[in-house]
Design a protein around this motif. Structure first.
Motif, PDB file in Angstrom:
ATOM      1  N   THR A 125       0.837  -1.192   0.000  1.00  0.00           N
ATOM      2  CA  THR A 125       0.000   0.000   0.000  1.00  0.00           C
ATOM      3  C   THR A 125       0.874   1.245   0.000  1.00  0.00           C
ATOM      4  O   THR A 125       1.874   1.272   0.718  1.00  0.00           O
ATOM      5  CB  THR A 125      -0.924  -0.022   1.237  1.00  0.00           C
ATOM      6  OG1 THR A 125      -1.701  -1.247   1.200  1.00  0.00           O
ATOM      7  CG2 THR A 125      -1.860   1.152   1.287  1.00  0.00           C
ATOM      8  N   PRO A 126       0.536   2.267  -0.797  1.00  0.00           N
ATOM      9  CA  PRO A 126      -0.715   2.466  -1.526  1.00  0.00           C
ATOM     10  C   PRO A 126      -0.882   1.471  -2.670  1.00  0.00           C
ATOM     11  O   PRO A 126       0.092   1.047  -3.277  1.00  0.00           O
ATOM     12  CB  PRO A 126      -0.593   3.897  -2.051  1.00  0.00           C
ATOM     13  CG  PRO A 126       0.879   4.149  -2.132  1.00  0.00           C
ATOM     14  CD  PRO A 126       1.461   3.415  -0.974  1.00  0.00           C
ATOM     15  N   SER A 127      -2.132   1.139  -2.932  1.00  0.00           N
ATOM     16  CA  SER A 127      -2.424   0.156  -3.964  1.00  0.00           C
ATOM     17  C   SER A 127      -3.645   0.592  -4.752  1.00  0.00           C
ATOM     18  O   SER A 127      -4.418   1.444  -4.309  1.00  0.00           O
ATOM     19  CB  SER A 127      -2.705  -1.210  -3.335  1.00  0.00           C
ATOM     20  OG  SER A 127      -4.010  -1.236  -2.778  1.00  0.00           O
ATOM     21  N   TRP A 128      -3.794  -0.011  -5.908  1.00  0.00           N
ATOM     22  CA  TRP A 128      -5.016   0.196  -6.694  1.00  0.00           C
ATOM     23  C   TRP A 128      -6.213  -0.130  -5.820  1.00  0.00           C
ATOM     24  O   TRP A 128      -6.240  -1.146  -5.115  1.00  0.00           O
ATOM     25  CB  TRP A 128      -4.961  -0.691  -7.931  1.00  0.00           C
ATOM     26  CG  TRP A 128      -6.134  -0.549  -8.846  1.00  0.00           C
ATOM     27  CD1 TRP A 128      -6.709   0.611  -9.279  1.00  0.00           C
ATOM     28  CD2 TRP A 128      -6.863  -1.621  -9.462  1.00  0.00           C
ATOM     29  NE1 TRP A 128      -7.754   0.330 -10.122  1.00  0.00           N
ATOM     30  CE2 TRP A 128      -7.874  -1.031 -10.245  1.00  0.00           C
ATOM     31  CE3 TRP A 128      -6.760  -3.006  -9.409  1.00  0.00           C
ATOM     32  CZ2 TRP A 128      -8.782  -1.784 -10.996  1.00  0.00           C
ATOM     33  CZ3 TRP A 128      -7.640  -3.760 -10.155  1.00  0.00           C
ATOM     34  CH2 TRP A 128      -8.638  -3.156 -10.937  1.00  0.00           C
ATOM     35  N   THR A 129      -7.211   0.717  -5.880  1.00  0.00           N
ATOM     36  CA  THR A 129      -8.324   0.654  -4.941  1.00  0.00           C
ATOM     37  C   THR A 129      -9.087  -0.663  -4.983  1.00  0.00           C
ATOM     38  O   THR A 129      -9.605  -1.121  -3.967  1.00  0.00           O
ATOM     39  CB  THR A 129      -9.292   1.830  -5.207  1.00  0.00           C
ATOM     40  OG1 THR A 129     -10.360   1.787  -4.300  1.00  0.00           O
ATOM     41  CG2 THR A 129      -9.811   1.824  -6.635  1.00  0.00           C
ATOM     42  N   SER A 130      -9.160  -1.325  -6.128  1.00  0.00           N
ATOM     43  CA  SER A 130     -10.009  -2.516  -6.235  1.00  0.00           C
ATOM     44  C   SER A 130      -9.421  -3.760  -5.583  1.00  0.00           C
ATOM     45  O   SER A 130     -10.152  -4.724  -5.336  1.00  0.00           O
ATOM     46  CB  SER A 130     -10.322  -2.818  -7.710  1.00  0.00           C
ATOM     47  OG  SER A 130     -11.190  -1.848  -8.245  1.00  0.00           O
ATOM     48  N   TYR A 131      -8.106  -3.789  -5.307  1.00  0.00           N
ATOM     49  CA  TYR A 131      -7.538  -4.982  -4.674  1.00  0.00           C
ATOM     50  C   TYR A 131      -8.229  -5.270  -3.339  1.00  0.00           C
ATOM     51  O   TYR A 131      -8.593  -6.413  -3.043  1.00  0.00           O
ATOM     52  CB  TYR A 131      -6.036  -4.811  -4.429  1.00  0.00           C
ATOM     53  CG  TYR A 131      -5.178  -4.676  -5.654  1.00  0.00           C
ATOM     54  CD1 TYR A 131      -5.504  -5.314  -6.853  1.00  0.00           C
ATOM     55  CD2 TYR A 131      -4.012  -3.918  -5.614  1.00  0.00           C
ATOM     56  CE1 TYR A 131      -4.702  -5.173  -7.970  1.00  0.00           C
ATOM     57  CE2 TYR A 131      -3.196  -3.775  -6.728  1.00  0.00           C
ATOM     58  CZ  TYR A 131      -3.550  -4.405  -7.906  1.00  0.00           C
ATOM     59  OH  TYR A 131      -2.750  -4.277  -9.009  1.00  0.00           O
ATOM     60  N   TYR A 132      -8.371  -4.260  -2.515  1.00  0.00           N
ATOM     61  CA  TYR A 132      -9.012  -4.445  -1.214  1.00  0.00           C
ATOM     62  C   TYR A 132     -10.431  -4.963  -1.383  1.00  0.00           C
ATOM     63  O   TYR A 132     -10.870  -5.883  -0.670  1.00  0.00           O
ATOM     64  CB  TYR A 132      -9.034  -3.125  -0.436  1.00  0.00           C
ATOM     65  CG  TYR A 132      -7.746  -2.777   0.254  1.00  0.00           C
ATOM     66  CD1 TYR A 132      -7.593  -2.983   1.622  1.00  0.00           C
ATOM     67  CD2 TYR A 132      -6.669  -2.222  -0.440  1.00  0.00           C
ATOM     68  CE1 TYR A 132      -6.404  -2.654   2.271  1.00  0.00           C
ATOM     69  CE2 TYR A 132      -5.484  -1.895   0.194  1.00  0.00           C
ATOM     70  CZ  TYR A 132      -5.355  -2.112   1.552  1.00  0.00           C
ATOM     71  OH  TYR A 132      -4.185  -1.789   2.192  1.00  0.00           O
ATOM     72  N   GLU A 133     -11.179  -4.366  -2.311  1.00  0.00           N
ATOM     73  CA  GLU A 133     -12.580  -4.762  -2.509  1.00  0.00           C
ATOM     74  C   GLU A 133     -12.683  -6.193  -3.024  1.00  0.00           C
ATOM     75  O   GLU A 133     -13.564  -6.956  -2.600  1.00  0.00           O
ATOM     76  CB  GLU A 133     -13.256  -3.798  -3.487  1.00  0.00           C
ATOM     77  CG  GLU A 133     -13.151  -2.330  -3.112  1.00  0.00           C
ATOM     78  CD  GLU A 133     -13.837  -2.002  -1.800  1.00  0.00           C
ATOM     79  OE1 GLU A 133     -14.804  -2.680  -1.445  1.00  0.00           O
ATOM     80  OE2 GLU A 133     -13.387  -1.058  -1.131  1.00  0.00           O
ATOM     81  N   MET A 134     -11.809  -6.571  -3.930  1.00  0.00           N
ATOM     82  CA  MET A 134     -11.859  -7.929  -4.479  1.00  0.00           C
ATOM     83  C   MET A 134     -11.601  -8.971  -3.403  1.00  0.00           C
ATOM     84  O   MET A 134     -12.276 -10.009  -3.354  1.00  0.00           O
ATOM     85  CB  MET A 134     -10.836  -8.067  -5.605  1.00  0.00           C
ATOM     86  CG  MET A 134     -11.168  -7.284  -6.858  1.00  0.00           C
ATOM     87  SD  MET A 134      -9.789  -7.370  -8.030  1.00  0.00           S
ATOM     88  CE  MET A 134     -10.455  -6.439  -9.399  1.00  0.00           C
ATOM     89  N   VAL A 135     -10.607  -8.713  -2.560  1.00  0.00           N
ATOM     90  CA  VAL A 135     -10.304  -9.658  -1.480  1.00  0.00           C
ATOM     91  C   VAL A 135     -11.486  -9.763  -0.526  1.00  0.00           C
ATOM     92  O   VAL A 135     -11.869 -10.861  -0.092  1.00  0.00           O
ATOM     93  CB  VAL A 135      -9.024  -9.230  -0.739  1.00  0.00           C
ATOM     94  CG1 VAL A 135      -8.822 -10.051   0.531  1.00  0.00           C
ATOM     95  CG2 VAL A 135      -7.814  -9.383  -1.663  1.00  0.00           C
ATOM     96  N   GLN A 136     -12.108  -8.629  -0.215  1.00  0.00           N
ATOM     97  CA  GLN A 136     -13.266  -8.655   0.684  1.00  0.00           C
ATOM     98  C   GLN A 136     -14.457  -9.349   0.050  1.00  0.00           C
ATOM     99  O   GLN A 136     -15.210 -10.057   0.731  1.00  0.00           O
ATOM    100  CB  GLN A 136     -13.629  -7.223   1.092  1.00  0.00           C
ATOM    101  CG  GLN A 136     -12.622  -6.618   2.058  1.00  0.00           C
ATOM    102  CD  GLN A 136     -12.874  -5.166   2.369  1.00  0.00           C
ATOM    103  OE1 GLN A 136     -12.374  -4.641   3.348  1.00  0.00           O
ATOM    104  NE2 GLN A 136     -13.647  -4.490   1.534  1.00  0.00           N
ATOM    105  N   LEU A 137     -14.656  -9.175  -1.260  1.00  0.00           N
ATOM    106  CA  LEU A 137     -15.751  -9.877  -1.935  1.00  0.00           C
ATOM    107  C   LEU A 137     -15.544 -11.385  -1.911  1.00  0.00           C
ATOM    108  O   LEU A 137     -16.510 -12.154  -1.969  1.00  0.00           O
ATOM    109  CB  LEU A 137     -15.887  -9.380  -3.372  1.00  0.00           C
ATOM    110  CG  LEU A 137     -16.502  -7.981  -3.522  1.00  0.00           C
ATOM    111  CD1 LEU A 137     -16.346  -7.476  -4.944  1.00  0.00           C
ATOM    112  CD2 LEU A 137     -17.974  -7.995  -3.121  1.00  0.00           C
ATOM    113  N   ALA A 138     -14.287 -11.812  -1.820  1.00  0.00           N
ATOM    114  CA  ALA A 138     -13.983 -13.232  -1.671  1.00  0.00           C
ATOM    115  C   ALA A 138     -14.131 -13.685  -0.220  1.00  0.00           C
ATOM    116  O   ALA A 138     -13.858 -14.838   0.100  1.00  0.00           O
ATOM    117  CB  ALA A 138     -12.572 -13.526  -2.168  1.00  0.00           C
TER     118      ALA A 138
END
Length: 406
Positions: A125-138
């Motif tokens: 981090t900092p990272s592309w914003t969608s990485y966090y969301e994708m992991v949480q969606l999993a």
């Protein structure tokens, strides 16, 4: 009727980068002049030969379903294309590749089949914003690992080990990095991959910006890893070939992972549009023309980067990562708003309201002191945007002592 979102999306947030682009479009539609330096999208047209080949494919009947994992001809071409990643890019079979609707879907597919409840995934981090969301969606848990500002906000292998627990199952790498433009050296990548192998972690490597570099090549994980056993490489045509709207990305993974990703995709999007696959086939097989197009775009990006850096670097107190790849400036504006818990958002809001420049606040990338400014726009707009950043920063810095005296 009252809508209550399911627990599947209870932690999901809208993409901040897409939200900024939508806001800029809305302001333009309302008649306001806005310089949009928020979007992570090349401003160049897709090379004409690619468009022509896609149109010809449609005329010849490319309007029907394809295999879920992508056309065999495209996957065979991607096997040959993979040689440029490094030694582990040779000898790849078509059944180890899945073509998806952009590298974003490829990364989501990998997260969904690799991780689940109780798993932790390390995210530099900092990272592309969608990485966090994708992991949480999993239904897994993203663990941010903060990069060192003195090292272009990159993490080290030791940083990852310190952040890990017995529940750590993998990590997501991105080099060149969005939002910073930082590039990991071969030695840095090798140290990280060695640690991942020692701990049995999966490594997802997002290499979508790998062709857009200014100071020498960006090493691929396939150039330094000992094996591909627990490594998944993601790439696509969006950035280097100016083909964002065609939505074509791909993954290269061990066969068992590829089969799982194919099965998942078969129930979600089925496959990438046939015409888009033919466009990607043109991009990766007509190499001489593609290389010339990429080189021409890269020349313009380098010029914009250098001109923008000239303006930004002359501003005292303004921290900036010198981008070695991609097309972003990552700028620390905390000194303009001491005591503000989210100075990047405050700065971005004022920059749009008072100066008509749209950027992305760093909170979108889990670093609230920063802002991201894209130079995937004509050099005149990049320069004007950079000048307005400097002006606002200076204005805010001057007003802070006055507020303190009051």
């Amino acid at each position: 009727m009252s809508f209550q979102p399911s627990s599947n999306i209870s932690l999901m947030r809208e993409s901040a980068t897409i939200a900024v682009a939508q806001q800029a479009r809305a302001l333009r539609a309302a008649g306001r002049r806005v310089i949009d330096l928020g979007a992570g999208e090349p401003d160049f047209p897709t090379p004409q030969f690619i468009c022509d080949d896609a149109a010809q494919a449609v005329r010849e009947g490319a309007t029907h379903y394809t295999a879920t994992e992508g056309m065999l001809s495209l996957r065979e071409a991607l096997c040959a294309h993979a040689a440029h990643y490094g030694p582990l890019g040779t000898g790849i079979a078509p059944n180890e590749i899945v073509v998806s609707n952009g590298s974003k879907q490829s990364i989501f597919n990998a997260c969904f089949v690799l991780f689940g409840p109780g798993d932790e995934v390390l995210i530099p981090t900092p990272s592309w914003t969608s990485y966090y969301e994708m992991v949480q969606l999993a239904r897994a848990h993203p663990v941010g690992v903060m990069g060192d500002p003195s090292n272009d906000l990159k993490v080290t292998a030791d940083d990852l080990v310190r952040a890990s627990t017995p529940r750590t199952k993998g990590l997501i790498l991105n080099s060149p990095c969005n939002p910073t433009g930082a590039v990991y050296s071969a030695d840095e990548l090798k140290a990280i991959l060695d640690v991942a192998e020692q701990h049995g972690w999966w490594v997802i490597s997002d290499e979508i910006y790998a062709r857009l570099v200014y100071d020498g090549p960006a090493p691929s994980v396939f150039a330094v890893a000992k094996s591909r056993e627990r490594v998944i490489l993601m790439d696509g045509v969006a950035k280097a070939y100016a083909m964002t709207g065609w939505r074509v990305g791909w993954s290269i993974a061990p066969l068992a992972v590829t089969r799982a990703m194919t099965a998942l995709q078969s129930h979600a999007t089925y496959h990438t549009a046939a015409v888009s696959q033919y466009a990607a086939l043109s991009a990766v097989t007509r190499r001489a023309e593609s290389e010339a197009a990429i080189a021409a775009m890269l020349t313009q990006y380098r010029h914009r980067r250098d001109e923008g850096l000239r303006v930004l670097s002359a501003c005292p107190g303004l921290g900036i990562v010198r981008p070695a790849g991609a097309f972003y400036f990552y700028i620390n504006v905390a000194a303009a708003a001491p005591g503000d818990e989210d100075p990047g958002s405050t700065f971005a809001r004022r920059l749009l309201d008072e100066h008509g420049v749209a950027i992305v606040p760093g909170v979108a990338f889990k670093t609230p002191d920063w802002i991201r400014l894209s130079y995937a726009s004509p050099v005149e707009q990049v320069l004007e945007g950079a000048q307005r950043v400097v002006q606002l920063f200076a204005d805010m810095a001057r007003s802070e002592p006055a507020r303190a005296r009051a």
